[in-house]
Write a protein that holds these residues in place. Structure first.
Motif, PDB file in Angstrom:
ATOM      1  N   LYS A  82      89.124  28.184  -8.304  1.00 37.01           N
ATOM      2  CA  LYS A  82      90.319  27.757  -9.064  1.00 37.01           C
ATOM      3  C   LYS A  82      91.559  28.450  -8.503  1.00 37.01           C
ATOM      4  O   LYS A  82      92.598  27.836  -8.321  1.00 37.01           O
ATOM      5  CB  LYS A  82      90.213  28.116 -10.540  1.00 37.01           C
ATOM      6  CG  LYS A  82      89.354  27.296 -11.421  1.00 37.01           C
ATOM      7  CD  LYS A  82      89.790  25.898 -11.714  1.00 37.01           C
ATOM      8  CE  LYS A  82      89.182  24.968 -10.703  1.00 37.01           C
ATOM      9  NZ  LYS A  82      87.964  24.326 -11.061  1.00 37.01           N
ATOM     10  N   LEU A  83      91.435  29.774  -8.255  1.00 36.13           N
ATOM     11  CA  LEU A  83      92.596  30.519  -7.748  1.00 36.13           C
ATOM     12  C   LEU A  83      93.044  29.977  -6.402  1.00 36.13           C
ATOM     13  O   LEU A  83      94.235  29.767  -6.156  1.00 36.13           O
ATOM     14  CB  LEU A  83      92.264  32.007  -7.674  1.00 36.13           C
ATOM     15  CG  LEU A  83      92.435  32.730  -9.025  1.00 36.13           C
ATOM     16  CD1 LEU A  83      91.577  33.974  -9.102  1.00 36.13           C
ATOM     17  CD2 LEU A  83      93.898  33.090  -9.266  1.00 36.13           C
ATOM     18  N   LYS A  84      92.074  29.747  -5.508  1.00 35.38           N
ATOM     19  CA  LYS A  84      92.419  29.203  -4.178  1.00 35.38           C
ATOM     20  C   LYS A  84      93.093  27.840  -4.321  1.00 35.38           C
ATOM     21  O   LYS A  84      94.102  27.552  -3.689  1.00 35.38           O
ATOM     22  CB  LYS A  84      91.135  28.974  -3.355  1.00 35.38           C
ATOM     23  CG  LYS A  84      90.607  30.187  -2.663  1.00 35.38           C
ATOM     24  CD  LYS A  84      89.461  29.808  -1.735  1.00 35.38           C
ATOM     25  CE  LYS A  84      88.186  29.632  -2.478  1.00 35.38           C
ATOM     26  NZ  LYS A  84      87.126  30.569  -2.229  1.00 35.38           N
ATOM     27  N   THR A 123      96.694  28.243  -6.466  1.00 35.77           N
ATOM     28  CA  THR A 123      97.727  29.247  -6.131  1.00 35.77           C
ATOM     29  C   THR A 123      97.923  29.318  -4.621  1.00 35.77           C
ATOM     30  O   THR A 123      98.862  29.929  -4.143  1.00 35.77           O
ATOM     31  CB  THR A 123      97.343  30.664  -6.621  1.00 35.77           C
ATOM     32  OG1 THR A 123      96.274  31.146  -5.820  1.00 35.77           O
ATOM     33  CG2 THR A 123      96.962  30.687  -8.074  1.00 35.77           C
ATOM     34  N   CYS A 166      91.238  33.727  -2.246  1.00 36.21           N
ATOM     35  CA  CYS A 166      90.464  34.500  -3.228  1.00 36.21           C
ATOM     36  C   CYS A 166      89.002  34.253  -2.941  1.00 36.21           C
ATOM     37  O   CYS A 166      88.544  33.111  -2.886  1.00 36.21           O
ATOM     38  CB  CYS A 166      90.812  34.057  -4.640  1.00 36.21           C
ATOM     39  SG  CYS A 166      89.895  35.028  -5.853  1.00 36.21           S
ATOM     40  N   GLN A 226      90.382  30.451 -15.501  1.00 38.21           N
ATOM     41  CA  GLN A 226      91.143  29.186 -15.434  1.00 38.21           C
ATOM     42  C   GLN A 226      92.602  29.452 -15.808  1.00 38.21           C
ATOM     43  O   GLN A 226      93.530  28.960 -15.153  1.00 38.21           O
ATOM     44  CB  GLN A 226      90.553  28.170 -16.419  1.00 38.21           C
ATOM     45  CG  GLN A 226      89.157  27.695 -16.077  1.00 38.21           C
ATOM     46  CD  GLN A 226      88.531  26.871 -17.208  1.00 38.21           C
ATOM     47  OE1 GLN A 226      88.998  26.893 -18.345  1.00 38.21           O
ATOM     48  NE2 GLN A 226      87.461  26.153 -16.900  1.00 38.21           N
ATOM     49  N   SER A 229      94.501  31.411 -13.059  1.00 38.86           N
ATOM     50  CA  SER A 229      94.861  30.519 -11.940  1.00 38.86           C
ATOM     51  C   SER A 229      96.055  29.669 -12.336  1.00 38.86           C
ATOM     52  O   SER A 229      97.008  29.509 -11.569  1.00 38.86           O
ATOM     53  CB  SER A 229      93.718  29.568 -11.589  1.00 38.86           C
ATOM     54  OG  SER A 229      92.513  30.234 -11.608  1.00 38.86           O
ATOM     55  N   TYR A 230      95.972  29.107 -13.537  1.00 41.17           N
ATOM     56  CA  TYR A 230      97.051  28.227 -14.002  1.00 41.17           C
ATOM     57  C   TYR A 230      98.390  28.965 -14.020  1.00 41.17           C
ATOM     58  O   TYR A 230      99.379  28.495 -13.455  1.00 41.17           O
ATOM     59  CB  TYR A 230      96.720  27.665 -15.395  1.00 41.17           C
ATOM     60  CG  TYR A 230      97.895  26.964 -16.012  1.00 41.17           C
ATOM     61  CD1 TYR A 230      98.235  25.669 -15.621  1.00 41.17           C
ATOM     62  CD2 TYR A 230      98.726  27.613 -16.929  1.00 41.17           C
ATOM     63  CE1 TYR A 230      99.354  25.035 -16.147  1.00 41.17           C
ATOM     64  CE2 TYR A 230      99.848  26.984 -17.457  1.00 41.17           C
ATOM     65  CZ  TYR A 230     100.160  25.696 -17.058  1.00 41.17           C
ATOM     66  OH  TYR A 230     101.264  25.075 -17.557  1.00 41.17           O
ATOM     67  N   SER A 270      99.697  29.873 -10.599  1.00 41.48           N
ATOM     68  CA  SER A 270     100.176  28.679  -9.896  1.00 41.48           C
ATOM     69  C   SER A 270     101.585  28.309 -10.371  1.00 41.48           C
ATOM     70  O   SER A 270     102.485  28.048  -9.566  1.00 41.48           O
ATOM     71  CB  SER A 270      99.191  27.529 -10.160  1.00 41.48           C
ATOM     72  OG  SER A 270      99.673  26.336  -9.632  1.00 41.48           O
TER      73      SER A 270
END
Ligand code: M6R
Length: 608
Positions: A487-489, A492, A496, A581, A584-585, A588
């Motif tokens: 999710k991070l990759k 954003t 990660c 989640q 990450s959100y 981003s």
């Protein structure tokens, strides 16, 4: 996710264009079939089929529909495959009534059998038709229409909203149990819909009925009654001032955030559907007799499959092999046979890598089953049996609610493999007595989001400058760490890496420098192990962030502890993905990206 719309006007007019436009405004919810019905001078004109609104409307000349009352519905298949007969609206046995619903009636199969035994004409497998017959049953027994609806409401289990009309009448009726429903009041018309976006271009004057309420609509007024005693309820009219875009996102800034917050509701709906689904027992029977079990997917769906494999081992003592679909072709397909069972996991049901792996496994005789969100997708048709994930449309490219419902499905199946009844109350369980585990999970998800969001925003701000980070887990939280890293990759654009926490010392440790963010997801039984990992990196300058249940030892060792509600090792892992989640959100958004549509990616990957 299905959508309903009912409209009633004081002059006979061309209803078709009004119904088509309303259906188009519901399309963002996701659908596979569309239908419309006009009630006109004692007759019902019903037209419906599988396909896009514009295609079906053109093929069946929806623009010709005339009258003073109309209903349209977009169907997202759960009960019964996408087909013309299963498309909604549905007629009663004699064609005197027409109705449509959104949501799920979980005792659909039992009720259909009762209606057939009572001599009614049941044409489809769809639970929307079941709602119509549920009312018809009490009309046949001589009840007034409102009382028939009240009694039907008692028979129909699940979460849904329903609209129905009779040919010889001047009203429409709607009732709500668990799913969204809004009533609109305009100049010379009233309407009812699953949501606001389909109403707003017509009127901004609305009433929001609550669960357990029946609405009667005339062209110039509405009446709300309680299903319990039939008494009138004074529901206040309100004026909507938000923009259309804000309304579609349910007031959230992005679809991703909306979908993160929807997770508890879709998990609740999923467990209702699983409880009433006989195919679950068929699948479990096959898995119990299998030589080897393979859980196959890509990306987020692979991570859910990996969590599932841990659950199967921990709860049911059954080994299952999580497989990245393309690697399954090279590594496992040559070794499988008819004695093995594969579960192919996919949100879209269209991922080419997954379909290729299914084809290769089938060619070697393996029995192939599926878990998919999009019913009617290629996976649902290719697998011998495919359980629906019941998430409705996931608009945001990063998968969130479909991941958690995949994990919940695996947990449910693991319970069944263990020989337990997942729907029975947790008597004597440390978590909660009197409720089933699958009733408790959605509550814990809601609580988690509420508990962690402010802290997550603060941490996101602190670590946002870093373009390298790690996410580590162990046991059931290992695939959760992989999912958090993905999710991070994905949104954003930072690098990660997700990893088994114990592997970090075997190489990546050398990358640690002052302030380097390392996130640990710790299960309640793994705290001592995680504390070792924390100290290993902390003495080298890392900033350590732990996601875990409350434990003073973690506070004493880590820089930040994101506390999860108390549960058990399996549920704690599921809850652990929610802060990731959200992290990450928020990162981003802080970076100025659009988390719903990350660069270079698409929602469904139909290429090799
Ligand atoms: O539709 P599928 O679940 O088969 O898709 C698989 C992956 O492409 C998907 O999970 C992807 O990794 C997500 N966008 C991640 O958020």
């Amino acid at each position: 996710m299905c959508g309903i719309f009912g409209y009633i006007t004081n002059k006979e007019e061309a209803l078709g264009p009004i119904l088509i436009a309303a259906a188009e405004r519901l399309t963002y919810r996701g659908y596979d079939s569309v239908g419309a019905a006009a009630l006109n001078n004692g007759t019902i004109d019903l037209r419906k089929d599988v396909g896009k609104v514009e295609q079906v409307a053109e093929k069946y000349s929806f623009t010709e529909l005339r009258g003073q009352r109309g209903i349209t519905q977009l169907r997202w298949a759960t009960f019964g495959e996408p087909s013309q007969i299963n498309a909604q609206p549905h007629l009663d046995s004699d064609g005197d009534m027409v109705g449509a619903h959104n949501g799920n009636v979980v005792n659909n199969i039992e009720l259909r059998e009762q209606f057939i035994a009572e001599g009614m004409t049941v044409r489809s497998q769809n639970d929307g038709e079941t709602c119509v017959h549920a009312v018809e049953r009490y009309i046949n027994r001589g009840y007034e229409f409102i009382d028939a609806i009240r009694l039907a409401y008692g028979d129909l289990e699940g979460d849904y909203a329903f609209v129905i009309g009779r040919a010889n009448d001047d009203k429409l009726y709607a009732f709500k149990k668990g799913s969204g429903m809004v009533v609109g009041l305009g100049e010379g018309f009233t309407c009812v819909s699953s949501d606001l976006p389909s109403i707003l271009p017509l009127t901004r004057e609305v009433i929001r009925p609550q669960d357990g309420e029946i609405v009667t609509l005339w062209a110039d007024r509405v009446e709300v009654r309680s299903v319990k005693d039939g008494k009138l309820i004074d529901r206040k009219q309100e004026t909507v001032t938000e923009s259309m875009d804000a309304v579609q996102k349910g007031g959230y800034a992005h679809f991703m955030l909306k979908e993160i917050h929807e997770q508890s509701q879709v998990a609740r709906e999923l467990s209702h559907v699983l409880n009433g689904n006989r195919e679950v027992d068929v699948l479990v029977g096959k898995m119990k007799n299998a030589r080897h079990l393979y859980f196959i997917g890509c990306g987020t769906s692979y991570h859910a499959a990996s969590v599932g494999a841990v659950y199967f081992a921990q709860l049911a003592g059954r080994a299952a092999i999580p497989v990245l679909a393309p690697q399954g072709i090279a590594q496992y397909a040559p070794a499988v046979s008819h004695a093995d069972v594969g579960i192919f996991v996919s949100q879209s049901g269209e991922t080419k890598d997954v379909l290729n792996a299914l084809e290769a496994a089938e060619a070697h005789g393996m029995e192939c089953f599926g878990l998919a969100n999009v019913v009617g997708s290629t996976l649902t048709k290719s697998a011998s049996l495919c359980l629906p994930l019941c998430c409705g449309y996931e608009i945001s490219v990063p998968a969130t609610k479909t991941f958690t419902n995949q994990v919940v499905t695996f947990l449910y199946l693991a319970f069944k493999m263990e020989g337990k009844d997942p729907s029975s109350p947790l008597d004597g369980h440390s978590l909660r007595s009197g409720q089933s585990i699958f009733e408790v999970i959605p509550e814990l998800m809601e609580k988690t989001i509420e508990m962690v969001e402010p802290q997550i925003k603060a941490i996101a701000k602190d670590i946002n400058e870093w373009n390298d980070l790690y996410c580590l887990g162990y046991g059931a939280t290992y695939p959760i760490a992989l999912e958090g890293a993905l999710k991070l990759k994905e949104i954003t654009y930072a690098h990660c890496e997700g990893m088994l926490s114990t592997e970090f010392k075997h190489g990546p440790l050398s990358a640690v420098s002052k302030g380097f963010p390392i996130i640990f997801v710790a299960g309640p039984n793994d705290v001592p192990l995680i504390i070792s990992g924390i100290n290993e990196v902390k003495v080298r300058g890392a900033r350590t962030i732990v996601i875990a249940e409350e434990d003073p030892r973690l506070h004493a060792n880590a820089d930040d502890v994101i506390v999860l509600p108390k549960s058990d090792p399996q549920i704690s892992a599921l809850l652990g993905v929610l802060p990731l989640q959200l992290l990450s959100y928020h990162m981003s958004v802080m970076r100025g990206f659009d988390p719903d549509f990350p660069r270079n990616l698409s929602k469904t990957l139909t290429v090799d």
